[in-house]
Write a protein that holds these residues in place. Sequence first.
Motif, PDB file in Angstrom:
ATOM      1  N   GLY A 151       0.809  -1.208   0.000  1.00  0.00           N
ATOM      2  CA  GLY A 151       0.000   0.000   0.000  1.00  0.00           C
ATOM      3  C   GLY A 151       0.844   1.260   0.000  1.00  0.00           C
ATOM      4  O   GLY A 151       0.525   2.240  -0.692  1.00  0.00           O
ATOM      5  N   MET A 152       1.933   1.263   0.769  1.00  0.00           N
ATOM      6  CA  MET A 152       2.800   2.445   0.804  1.00  0.00           C
ATOM      7  C   MET A 152       3.454   2.693  -0.551  1.00  0.00           C
ATOM      8  O   MET A 152       3.502   3.833  -1.027  1.00  0.00           O
ATOM      9  N   PHE A 169      11.791  10.404  -2.562  1.00  0.00           N
ATOM     10  CA  PHE A 169      11.705  10.415  -1.104  1.00  0.00           C
ATOM     11  C   PHE A 169      10.755   9.327  -0.607  1.00  0.00           C
ATOM     12  O   PHE A 169      11.036   8.636   0.380  1.00  0.00           O
ATOM     13  N   GLY A 170       9.636   9.159  -1.294  1.00  0.00           N
ATOM     14  CA  GLY A 170       8.656   8.159  -0.866  1.00  0.00           C
ATOM     15  C   GLY A 170       9.211   6.751  -0.909  1.00  0.00           C
ATOM     16  O   GLY A 170       9.047   5.973   0.049  1.00  0.00           O
ATOM     17  N   HIS A 171       9.890   6.398  -1.991  1.00  0.00           N
ATOM     18  CA  HIS A 171      10.450   5.049  -2.083  1.00  0.00           C
ATOM     19  C   HIS A 171      11.614   4.870  -1.111  1.00  0.00           C
ATOM     20  O   HIS A 171      11.844   3.755  -0.614  1.00  0.00           O
ATOM     21  N   ALA A 172      12.343   5.938  -0.820  1.00  0.00           N
ATOM     22  CA  ALA A 172      13.405   5.842   0.197  1.00  0.00           C
ATOM     23  C   ALA A 172      12.807   5.535   1.558  1.00  0.00           C
ATOM     24  O   ALA A 172      13.347   4.727   2.325  1.00  0.00           O
ATOM     25  N   VAL A 223       0.851   4.107  -2.997  1.00  0.00           N
ATOM     26  CA  VAL A 223       0.524   5.518  -2.800  1.00  0.00           C
ATOM     27  C   VAL A 223       1.603   6.412  -3.400  1.00  0.00           C
ATOM     28  O   VAL A 223       1.302   7.436  -4.033  1.00  0.00           O
ATOM     29  N   VAL A 224       2.881   6.043  -3.208  1.00  0.00           N
ATOM     30  CA  VAL A 224       3.974   6.838  -3.773  1.00  0.00           C
ATOM     31  C   VAL A 224       3.855   6.898  -5.294  1.00  0.00           C
ATOM     32  O   VAL A 224       3.934   7.979  -5.898  1.00  0.00           O
ATOM     33  N   ASN A 225       3.640   5.756  -5.920  1.00  0.00           N
ATOM     34  CA  ASN A 225       3.524   5.729  -7.382  1.00  0.00           C
ATOM     35  C   ASN A 225       2.239   6.412  -7.852  1.00  0.00           C
ATOM     36  O   ASN A 225       2.206   7.037  -8.913  1.00  0.00           O
ATOM     37  N   LEU A 226       1.164   6.276  -7.056  1.00  0.00           N
ATOM     38  CA  LEU A 226      -0.095   6.934  -7.410  1.00  0.00           C
ATOM     39  C   LEU A 226       0.082   8.447  -7.483  1.00  0.00           C
ATOM     40  O   LEU A 226      -0.387   9.104  -8.413  1.00  0.00           O
TER      41      LEU A 226
END
Length: 760
Positions: free
Chosen positions: A645-646, A710-713, A649-652
Motif C-alpha cells: 500500500g505504501m 523520497f517516498g520510495h526511500a 501511494v507513492v507511485n499513485l
Amino acid sequence: MLRPERMSKVSVAGSRAVMEPVIEAVHDLNLVHLSDYDGSWAGFDNGNPVEGSETASEKLVTVRSLKSILGVEEEDAGPSRIVEDEALDEELAEVREEVNELDERRTEVRDELREVEDRIGSMAPFADLGIDLDLLSGYETLEVRVGEGDAEELRAALEAAEDVDEFELFTGEGDVVAAFVYPEGEADGETLDDALVGVDFAGLDVPDAEGSPEEYLEELRHRKEKLQSKLDSIEGDLEEIKLDAAGFLLAAEEKLSIEVQQTEAPLQFATTEHAFVAEGWVPTDRYDDLVAALEDAVGDRVEIEELERAEYTEEGHAAHTEEVDHGEPESTETPAEPGDADEEEPPKAATDGGTATASAAGSSGAVTMADDPPVIQDNVKAAQPFEFLLEMINRPKYSELDPTIVLLLTFPAFYGFMLGDLGYGLLYIAVGYLLYSRFEDDVFRSLGAIGMWAGGFTALFGVLYGEFFGMHFLGEIVFPSGSPPLHKGLQPAFSYYGQAWLVASLLLGLLHLTIGYVFGFVNDLDHGVVESYLEHGSWATLMIGLWTWVFSRHLQGAKPSMLYTSFGPQGEHTALNLGFSGLPEAVGLFVGLPLLAIGFLTMVYGEVKHYGLLGVLIGGLESFSVFGDVLSYLRIGAVILAKAGMAFVVNLLFFGVYVVDGEWHFATSHAPSYYAEHGYHGAEVTEVMFGGLLHGGIATAILGVFVLVFGHAVVLLLGVTSAGLQGIRLEYVEFFDKFYEGGGRVFDPFGYDREYTAED
C-alpha cells in the motif's frame, strides 16, 4: 550443524622445569581454552607469574600509552616484523623520550591557549562597550557595574532607587551595559547592588588590565595565533614520529601482549613446588594436534590426558565421558598431600620428567577444574553471518541445538515474502554488499551478508509478484502469460490473495513453532523422554491438535471461509490451486480433537508436577497461547499489504492511477484522463483515482520527482523497521521461546593471532 563442535577436557601435567616451553607450545597452537584452577585440590595452589611478567606488563602499558598519545590505528601498521628484546628496549626508550617531551610541551601550550581563549571570551564584551579598562574600577565615591542586560530596565530601576543621587549608563552595540552610580551615602557597593535586585542583569568581572580593551583584545588574539602555530608545529612533530614509529608500536604491543599472556598463564594452573597441572578445553578432533605439539616441544616429559569428552548420545542430548581410553593404563594414584611429600620423603621423579605428585594429578582421570565446555558453533559458511543475530541474545549453550541454520532458512524468506519487490531487493543487495566488502569488522560484515540474503529473497519474491518499486509491469515482461503467478492482494481484482497470505502466514507459523517445540524436546532429553514430552511435546501436541481441527471442515460454517477457499479448487476466490479445501471433518473430530485433549491433559499434568494444584489453573490459562502464538504470524500477511500500500501511494501520487475491471494501472505514458477517454486495450476505464503529479505541468512534475524518490526511500527504510523487526520478533519471541535459553561460554583459546609480528 545443529550441534557445536565436540569439545574435550584435557590435562597437561609435568615438572615445573618444562612449564615454560609447554606454555609456549600451547600458546603457539592457539587451540586450548584454559580452565581456571579454583584452589580446591589439596596440595596444589594457583601458580605465580613467570619471572619477567611485571616488566612486560609495564612495557605494555607504556606502549599503549604512546599509541594513545600518537593516535596510532591498525591501518598505520607496516609489514610484519621480528622484534628482538634488545631492539625493543632501545627503540621504546627513544620513542618514549621524544613523545613524552612533545606531549608535555603540547599540554603546556594547550593549557596556555585555553587560558588565552577564556580571556578573549571575557574581554569581548568590554571591547564592545569601548571604555578603557582602568576607568571601570578603582573609585572611592563611585559605584561601577558592568554586565549584560536591558539598559532601559536598568535605567528605570536606578531612577526609582531612593539612595541613588546620580547615575550614568553606557552601552555598546550589543546588550553590554556599564552603570556608574553616585550614591547619597558612602560608596560601599551596596547601593547599586540593591538597585539591581529584580533586574535582568548578569554582572561581568572587570579584567585586571589597563588601557583600551580593543587593543588588549587584539594582543590576546595575536597571542592565540602564535600559540596555535606553536601547537600545530608540535602536532606536526608528533605526526612525523607516528609515521616512523606506528609499525614498531603495533608490533611491540603484540609481542608484549603475547609475553604477558604466557608469563601470567600459571595463574590458571594448579602447582606445587616442583610440578604443575593445567587443564582446558580443546576441540576433540584437534586433540592429537595438541599431543603432537607438546611432544615436539618437550618430548615425554609431560603427561597429557583427555579427561572428559562432552559428546551426545544417540538420543541427541549431551553426555560427559569422565574417563577416555587412549590405550594407556589408568593410574589409581591420588594426589599426595603437601605435608606427606615434604615430611615423609622427597617427591619421586616420574617417568615423564615431573614428580609423582604431578603424575598422579595428571593421570587420575579426575576433572579438577570443573567448568562447562566452551561453544564453537559449527555452521556452514552461508549460515555463519546469522550467528550475529543469535549472539544479540546469547550464544547457545553446549547442550542446546544451534538454531542458526533455521535463521538462515526462515528470516530472509520471511523478509522477502513480506516486501517482495525486485527494485527494493536489488538495493538491499547493493547496500549489503557495501557493508560486507568495505568493512573488516565482523558485525558490519555479518549485517552485510544478512542484507544480501534478505535482498535476494526480496528480489525473488518481487519477480514472483511482478513488482519493481511498486510498479506491476514486471509480470508482463518475465512471464509468457503476461501476468505474474502471485499477487500481493492489494488490488480489488486480486483481493483474495490478501486472504490467502493470511492463511499462508498461519501455516508458516505452525511449521516454525513445531520446529521450535521439536528443538526443545531434543534439548531436554537428558531429563528423560517423559519429562521432555511434558515440557515441550505436550504443547506441540496441543497446538497441532487445535489447528488440525481449525483447518478441518468440522463446523465449517463457523470458521472463516478463506481457510478453505485460498488454496483449493473454489473458482475465482482461489489464489493458488493446491487442491486444499480443508481437512476432512473426520480428521478434525477423530484426530484433531483427541490430540488437543491429550496435549492439554499432559501439559496440565506437567504443570501440576511443578506447581501442585495451582498448576491446573496455570495450565488452563497458558493453554490459550498455542492459539495466540500462531495468530502472531498473521503479521506477515499484514506487512505484505501495508508495504504494498505504501509503495502504491507513492507511485499513485507521481504517475496517477486509473481502474479497469478492478485492476489498478499506473499512467506511465499518458495521463489517466487519456485512458478514460480512449479506454485501455479496448477495456473501459471505470475510475480515475488520481491524475498524477507527472502529468500536471513542469512544476508539479518536479515536485513529483521529489515525492517519488523520497517516498520510495522511506518505504525502503521502513522495510527494515517493519519487515525486519517483525521477522526478528517472530524468531526471538515466538520461535526461540519454545526451546532456547542461551548462555554458552565463548571459546577463547590461549594464544594470539599475530598480525604485526613474525615468529621469533
